[in-house]
Scaffold this motif. Structure first.
Motif: not given
Lengths: 204, 298
Positions: B3, B6-7, B10-11, B14-15, B18, B21-22, B25-26, B28-29, B33
């Motif tokens: 268990d 897996t935690i 997965r975490l 997920a990190c 994330a 994605v950030m 975005a950074f 691209a922008t 800016k």
């Protein structure tokens, strides 16, 4: 367990039955701290609306792969990601709006209302239902903030949306943070009273 | 045990997601800016000098950027100025804390790259030798009209109520404040955030050096007519009337914002320190430049 409410009902639910500020009593820190003017309430409302909708959709999309024991960290991560992305996009493409809203967007990461909606709703429901629930919650929050802002701005600064209405400043007390508690409490009482009256009228 | 694995897995995923994605975005922008910030700065500078889109600055007006560094060599601390020279090259002039000239080193730097902090610091470091400690302090923009000094623009940062307040200050050649603009701040909305309102910023306008040196915050209400003059754009007061009232209150202290005394005095003290230190340093720099016959375009 899917919700049996229609999209419109979900939106109305967020604004009235489960209004984040007056009924769920969540996110009290911003409600007390930021709702000093109508415009501030509106700006924070818009920011919350976007983050809530994006986060709700994301969580609802990934709900099957999120391990139940790390739900909360995942939610926080999702919210933080969206807040950062929205902050960067606003700064890059809408500098005018960012100059006014930037300060509010950064505050959202720690909002209880968003995490709570993800936990209660988005992680069980379809993307479509989560989207409308997010809209409803965002609008409900915006409505609450603007209502509070209206009262506090009028009584504290004598203005509405920056326009001088009363011509004098009645009680600066209302703009200060602690007056937020009084306003929230009194308005909550008011909304509860309205509900009681409405229910009585319905029964009669 | 399984268990937990897996935690962790997965975490981590997920990190990573994330982060991706950030990061995307950074990337691209970021350019847009930075461009926005730069455009905004230019606009603020011009508006502080009294120019706008409708009334553009004449060609005779030029801006010369001057960067101040702290140079440490062992225990010794000196101040270094990166100055543009008349022939278009750059020179790094170091002055010790007592105000005597130490050295002048030419710096290989192209004018376009001088605005990039990283490249600039690298070039200066290469010029003075790598064994010295180099720290960027601040920047001053000297505005000239036909080669004569017209104004100084000082971008600066000072501590506010919660975090730093970024401001841009415009001074006349005799250090009278021409205008103040708040560039960035995170003061409380409705209270400290009022520092970027006209009626607060404009109070600094027209204050001469002598007044600024002993500027304090005053906790009495803002007089009605002064408020009208400060918000000339809103109240529609004529320019003459505004000038008359401004002059009347010229030597007054700064009226604090209601409910935000800390933010008000933070700005007041910040401005006071910026002007005082700048006037002091510039006098030393000017003397050194004259003594060493260093030809700058200002």
């Amino acid at each position: 367990m899917a919700t049996d409410k229609t999209n419109l009902q979900l939106v109305v639910n967020g604004i009235l039955n489960e209004n984040p500020i007056f009924r769920l009593v969540l996110s009290m820190c911003p409600a007390v701290g930021i709702s000093t003017t109508v415009m501030n309430g509106f700006m924070l409302g818009i920011a919350v609306l976007f983050v809530q909708v994006f986060s709700s959709c994301t969580i609802s999309l990934f709900k099957n792969v999120i391990h139940p024991r790390i739900r909360i960290p995942t939610y926080t991560l999702t919210i933080a990601t969206w807040v950062t992305v929205i902050d960067m996009v606003l700064a890059a493409y809408l500098p005018e709006a960012y100059a006014r809203m930037g300060i509010f967007v950064k505050l959202i990461v720690a909002f209880a209302i968003i995490t709570m909606r993800l936990e209660m709703f988005a992680c069980k429901e379809s993307v479509n239902a989560s989207f409308w629930d997010g809209i409803g919650m965002g609008l409900g929050f915006m409505f609450g903030m603007m209502a509070l802002g209206f009262v506090r701005e009028l009584l504290g600064l004598g203005t509405v949306l920056g326009y001088d209405v009363l011509g004098f400043k009645p009680l600066l007390f209302f703009v200060l943070p602690f007056a937020g508690f009084f306003c929230v409490g009194l308005m909550m009482a008011f909304f509860n009273y309205v509900e009681i009256v409405y229910k009585r009228a319905k029964r009669a | 045990m399984k268990d937990i694995l897996t935690i962790i897995f997965r975490l981590t995923v997920a990190c990573l997601l994330a982060g991706l994605v950030m990061g995307a975005a950074f990337i691209a922008t970021n350019k847009a800016k930075k461009h926005n910030i730069h455009v905004n700065e230019q606009k603020v500078m011009l508006s502080l000098l009294g120019y706008s889109e409708k009334k553009p600055a004449p060609d005779s007006v030029a801006m010369h950027e001057m960067y101040r560094y702290l140079v440490g060599e062992g225990e010794e601390l000196t101040m270094g100025y990166l100055l543009p020279l008349q022939d278009g090259t750059f020179s790094f002039v170091t002055i010790d804390l007592a105000g005597t000239f130490v050295a002048q080193t030419p710096v290989a730097l192209v004018a376009e790259k001088a605005t990039e902090e990283g490249e600039r610091t690298q070039a200066v470091g290469a010029a003075i030798g790598a064994d010295k400690l180099l720290r960027y302090a601040d920047q001053t923009i000297v505005v000239t009209d036909n080669g004569k000094r017209m104004a100084y623009l000082l971008p600066g940062r000072f501590p506010g109520f919660k975090t730093f307040i970024g401001a841009m200050l415009a001074l006349d050649q005799d250090f009278t404040i021409r205008g103040l603009e708040i560039m960035e701040h995170e003061e409380d909305p409705g209270l400290g955030a009022e520092i970027d309102q006209e009626y607060f910023k404009n109070q600094f306008k027209g204050k001469p050096l002598e007044t600024v040196k002993k500027l304090e915050v005053k906790k009495t209400p803002l007089p009605e007519e002064y408020l009208k003059a400060l918000e000339a754009g809103k109240s529609g007061l004529g320019a003459e009337e505004v000038a008359r009232i401004q002059e009347q209150y010229q030597d007054d202290d700064i009226y604090a914002l209601t409910g935000a005394t800390i933010s008000s005095s933070a700005v007041t003290n910040g401005v006071k320190a910026m002007v005082k230190k700048f006037a002091y340093r510039l006098a030393i720099l000017d003397r050194v430049l004259a003594e060493q016959h260093i030809a700058t375009p200002f």
